[in-house]
Design an enzyme around this catalytic site. Structure first.
Site, PDB file in Angstrom:
ATOM      1  N   MET A   1       0.842  -1.187   0.000  1.00 22.97           N
ATOM      2  CA  MET A   1       0.000   0.000   0.000  1.00 22.97           C
ATOM      3  C   MET A   1       0.879   1.240   0.000  1.00 22.97           C
ATOM      4  O   MET A   1       1.763   1.376   0.845  1.00 22.97           O
ATOM      5  CB  MET A   1      -0.914  -0.029   1.215  1.00 22.97           C
ATOM      6  CG  MET A   1      -1.981  -1.117   1.119  1.00 22.97           C
ATOM      7  SD  MET A   1      -3.319  -0.900   2.284  1.00 22.97           S
ATOM      8  CE  MET A   1      -2.662  -1.822   3.663  1.00 22.97           C
ATOM      9  N   THR A   2       0.612   2.096  -0.928  1.00 21.35           N
ATOM     10  CA  THR A   2       1.459   3.275  -1.113  1.00 21.35           C
ATOM     11  C   THR A   2       0.838   4.176  -2.171  1.00 21.35           C
ATOM     12  O   THR A   2      -0.187   3.830  -2.754  1.00 21.35           O
ATOM     13  CB  THR A   2       2.882   2.846  -1.552  1.00 21.35           C
ATOM     14  OG1 THR A   2       3.745   3.957  -1.511  1.00 21.35           O
ATOM     15  CG2 THR A   2       2.879   2.275  -2.960  1.00 21.35           C
ATOM     16  N   THR A   3       1.478   5.301  -2.422  1.00 20.01           N
ATOM     17  CA  THR A   3       1.102   6.150  -3.557  1.00 20.01           C
ATOM     18  C   THR A   3       2.365   6.655  -4.231  1.00 20.01           C
ATOM     19  O   THR A   3       3.237   7.225  -3.566  1.00 20.01           O
ATOM     20  CB  THR A   3       0.261   7.355  -3.109  1.00 20.01           C
ATOM     21  OG1 THR A   3      -0.929   6.894  -2.465  1.00 20.01           O
ATOM     22  CG2 THR A   3      -0.142   8.207  -4.309  1.00 20.01           C
TER      23      THR A   3
END
Length: 201
Positions: A1-3
């Protein structure tokens, strides 16, 4: 999970990411660096399995160094992208969990941005977002991107895009890293007032 976010404009390429590192629903690290310098003219963002990403991006860094030693010039970004596509495609069925934005500036294509996924698919983009926060970031990019925008405006837009993800995605947070790559200055990290605001929130 990240951007992670990438934007290509005439003057260069902007890469931006959040700093939160997660293991499932657990926040494993609050100061993760998700932008990997491959060479002075090219870098990649990290979204997916950390060990897989570190392995694949190490291969790319080594390939870039070998190319420079052999041909006495930086590797074309398209050649690097073709190489990562082959690595990812031929790792099947034991795939690398990798979703990366590769961007930079070279003599053949100018400022250019590619997205590579774990199956080896590669697409050329003007702007792109990856990771769990990408729906929020992509919305900001689609509203704000212009083909004639300046590098400074692209940095501001990248920060807005990652900030939108941080506000809405629990897998993204802690702050923003921004890298700019230009023909004149190469790879450089950027720190802005907007990032300080994000860190303070």
């Amino acid at each position: 999970m990240t951007t992670t976010v990438g934007i290509a404009v005439r003057e260069g390429v902007v890469l931006a990411t959040d700093k939160r590192v997660t293991a499932g629903y657990y926040i494993a690290h609050k100061q993760g660096e998700k932008i990997w310098k491959i060479d002075d003219h090219v870098a990649a963002t990290m979204s997916g399995g950390v060990a897989d990403l570190q392995s694949v991006l190490s291969f790319l860094t080594l390939r870039a160094r070998e190319y420079k030693m052999e041909y006495k010039r930086p590797i074309p970004i398209r050649a690097l992208v073709n190489y990562v596509s082959l690595i990812l495609f031929y790792s099947r069925p034991y795939i690398y969990i990798v979703h990366s934005i590769i961007g930079g500036v070279d003599d053949e294509e100018g400022a250019v941005l590619y997205m590579a996924d774990w199956l080896g698919t590669v697409t050329k983009e003007r702007y792109i977002a990856t990771g769990s926060g990408s729906p929020y970031a992509k919305g900001a990019l689609e509203v704000g991107y212009r083909e004639d925008m300046s590098l400074e405006d692209a940095v501001d837009l990248a920060i807005k895009a990652v900030k939108a993800a941080i506000r809405n995605d629990p897998g993204s947070g802690e702050g923003i890293d921004v890298v700019v790559i230009t023909k004149r200055e190469g790879f450089r990290r950027v720190f802005t007032a907007q990032q300080k605001i994000v860190l303070a929130e």
